[in-house]
Design a protein around this motif. Structure first.
Motif, PDB file in Angstrom:
ATOM      1  N   THR A   4       0.800  -1.227   0.000  1.00  0.00           N
ATOM      2  CA  THR A   4       0.000   0.000   0.000  1.00  0.00           C
ATOM      3  C   THR A   4       0.832   1.276   0.000  1.00  0.00           C
ATOM      4  O   THR A   4       0.275   2.366  -0.073  1.00  0.00           O
ATOM      5  CB  THR A   4      -0.942   0.026   1.222  1.00  0.00           C
ATOM      6  N   LYS A   5       2.144   1.156   0.069  1.00  0.00           N
ATOM      7  CA  LYS A   5       2.976   2.356   0.222  1.00  0.00           C
ATOM      8  C   LYS A   5       2.848   3.339  -0.943  1.00  0.00           C
ATOM      9  O   LYS A   5       2.796   4.543  -0.734  1.00  0.00           O
ATOM     10  CB  LYS A   5       4.433   1.988   0.466  1.00  0.00           C
ATOM     11  N   VAL A   6       2.759   2.836  -2.180  1.00  0.00           N
ATOM     12  CA  VAL A   6       2.680   3.737  -3.341  1.00  0.00           C
ATOM     13  C   VAL A   6       1.340   4.468  -3.365  1.00  0.00           C
ATOM     14  O   VAL A   6       1.298   5.692  -3.507  1.00  0.00           O
ATOM     15  CB  VAL A   6       2.935   2.961  -4.655  1.00  0.00           C
ATOM     16  N   LEU A   7       0.248   3.733  -3.211  1.00  0.00           N
ATOM     17  CA  LEU A   7      -1.073   4.358  -3.179  1.00  0.00           C
ATOM     18  C   LEU A   7      -1.186   5.314  -1.996  1.00  0.00           C
ATOM     19  O   LEU A   7      -1.680   6.439  -2.145  1.00  0.00           O
ATOM     20  CB  LEU A   7      -2.177   3.300  -3.104  1.00  0.00           C
ATOM     21  N   THR A   8      -0.705   4.883  -0.845  1.00  0.00           N
ATOM     22  CA  THR A   8      -0.736   5.752   0.338  1.00  0.00           C
ATOM     23  C   THR A   8       0.047   7.027   0.076  1.00  0.00           C
ATOM     24  O   THR A   8      -0.397   8.122   0.439  1.00  0.00           O
ATOM     25  CB  THR A   8      -0.175   5.019   1.573  1.00  0.00           C
ATOM     26  N   GLY A   9       1.195   6.900  -0.568  1.00  0.00           N
ATOM     27  CA  GLY A   9       2.010   8.075  -0.886  1.00  0.00           C
ATOM     28  C   GLY A   9       1.267   9.062  -1.762  1.00  0.00           C
ATOM     29  O   GLY A   9       1.256  10.270  -1.501  1.00  0.00           O
ATOM     30  N   LYS A  10       0.607   8.561  -2.790  1.00  0.00           N
ATOM     31  CA  LYS A  10      -0.149   9.441  -3.692  1.00  0.00           C
ATOM     32  C   LYS A  10      -1.294  10.131  -2.955  1.00  0.00           C
ATOM     33  O   LYS A  10      -1.514  11.344  -3.111  1.00  0.00           O
ATOM     34  CB  LYS A  10      -0.695   8.638  -4.872  1.00  0.00           C
ATOM     35  N   LEU A  11      -2.011   9.361  -2.154  1.00  0.00           N
ATOM     36  CA  LEU A  11      -3.133   9.937  -1.400  1.00  0.00           C
ATOM     37  C   LEU A  11      -2.645  10.924  -0.336  1.00  0.00           C
ATOM     38  O   LEU A  11      -3.297  11.937  -0.082  1.00  0.00           O
ATOM     39  CB  LEU A  11      -3.967   8.829  -0.765  1.00  0.00           C
ATOM     40  N   LEU A  12      -1.506  10.636   0.248  1.00  0.00           N
ATOM     41  CA  LEU A  12      -0.949  11.531   1.271  1.00  0.00           C
ATOM     42  C   LEU A  12      -0.505  12.859   0.667  1.00  0.00           C
ATOM     43  O   LEU A  12      -0.701  13.923   1.266  1.00  0.00           O
ATOM     44  CB  LEU A  12       0.207  10.834   1.983  1.00  0.00           C
ATOM     45  N   PHE A  72       9.466  10.867  -2.715  1.00  0.00           N
ATOM     46  CA  PHE A  72      10.752  10.166  -2.798  1.00  0.00           C
ATOM     47  C   PHE A  72      10.706   8.818  -2.082  1.00  0.00           C
ATOM     48  O   PHE A  72      11.224   7.826  -2.575  1.00  0.00           O
ATOM     49  CB  PHE A  72      11.866  11.034  -2.194  1.00  0.00           C
ATOM     50  N   SER A  73      10.076   8.777  -0.928  1.00  0.00           N
ATOM     51  CA  SER A  73      10.116   7.546  -0.133  1.00  0.00           C
ATOM     52  C   SER A  73       9.107   6.491  -0.580  1.00  0.00           C
ATOM     53  O   SER A  73       9.183   5.345  -0.141  1.00  0.00           O
ATOM     54  CB  SER A  73       9.930   7.861   1.357  1.00  0.00           C
ATOM     55  N   THR A  74       8.180   6.856  -1.465  1.00  0.00           N
ATOM     56  CA  THR A  74       7.179   5.877  -1.898  1.00  0.00           C
ATOM     57  C   THR A  74       7.289   5.494  -3.370  1.00  0.00           C
ATOM     58  O   THR A  74       6.582   4.592  -3.806  1.00  0.00           O
ATOM     59  CB  THR A  74       5.743   6.379  -1.615  1.00  0.00           C
ATOM     60  N   THR A  75       8.137   6.163  -4.128  1.00  0.00           N
ATOM     61  CA  THR A  75       8.277   5.801  -5.540  1.00  0.00           C
ATOM     62  C   THR A  75       9.219   4.615  -5.671  1.00  0.00           C
ATOM     63  O   THR A  75      10.117   4.430  -4.858  1.00  0.00           O
ATOM     64  CB  THR A  75       8.814   6.980  -6.376  1.00  0.00           C
ATOM     65  N   LYS A  76       9.000   3.846  -6.718  1.00  0.00           N
ATOM     66  CA  LYS A  76       9.849   2.673  -6.954  1.00  0.00           C
ATOM     67  C   LYS A  76      11.110   3.112  -7.686  1.00  0.00           C
ATOM     68  O   LYS A  76      11.055   3.543  -8.826  1.00  0.00           O
ATOM     69  CB  LYS A  76       9.106   1.633  -7.776  1.00  0.00           C
TER      70      LYS A  76
END
Length: 157
Positions: free
Chosen positions: A86-94, A144-148
């Protein structure tokens, strides 16, 4: 300012612990851990300083519910940042969340709202000189911290 201390302190401590245990420099993971800790810290503010935060959004319906709800969102986001799926989706929503919250910070600065004391003794518009770069830092940090991207790995030789 406390949020920056929590963010950078947690980041440094996480980096150090991972380095000592694995000899790897896990910047993105440490960034997510630090942001999660900061989000828990700021979420607590939604429950402790509710009255002051309500003063930041008088133009919205049900401001009390919104303050509590956004605190819960921050807690959920903290968990979401730490879960690999969920980190990528969470990052976008955050990032969207940080953008949507910014007008409340502008309103609070213009009206000298002190969220801790729930009165009008805040720092005023000068606070935006700190808040705007801080908001951009949070957005960049989450991105930065959630992108692959490839991990940085330093091996002790």
């Amino acid at each position: 300012m406390e949020t920056l201390i929590v963010l950078f302190g947690a980041f440094t401590l996480t980096l150090l612990i991972i380095w000592l245990l694995t000899k790897r420099l896990e910047l993105r993971f440490s960034g997510r851990v630090a942001m999660a800790i900061m989000l828990v810290f700021t979420a607590v503010g939604h429950f402790v300083f509710t009255k002051g935060m309500i003063m930041m959004i008088p133009f919205l319906l049900c401001p009390n519910m919104i303050v509590i709800f956004t605190g819960v969102i921050e807690l959920i986001a903290a968990i979401g940042l730490l879960l690999p799926n969920t980190k990528v989706l969470t990052g976008k929503l955050l990032i969207l969340f940080f953008i949507l919250l910014f007008p409340a910070n502008v309103y609070a600065a213009i009206h000298n709202i002190n969220l801790r004391t729930a009165d009008y003794t805040g720092e005023g518009v000068s606070y935006l000189w700190i808040r705007i770069p801080m908001q951009l830092l949070f957005i960049g940090w989450v991105y930065f911290s959630t992108t692959k991207q490839s991990k940085i790995k330093i091996v002790n030789q």
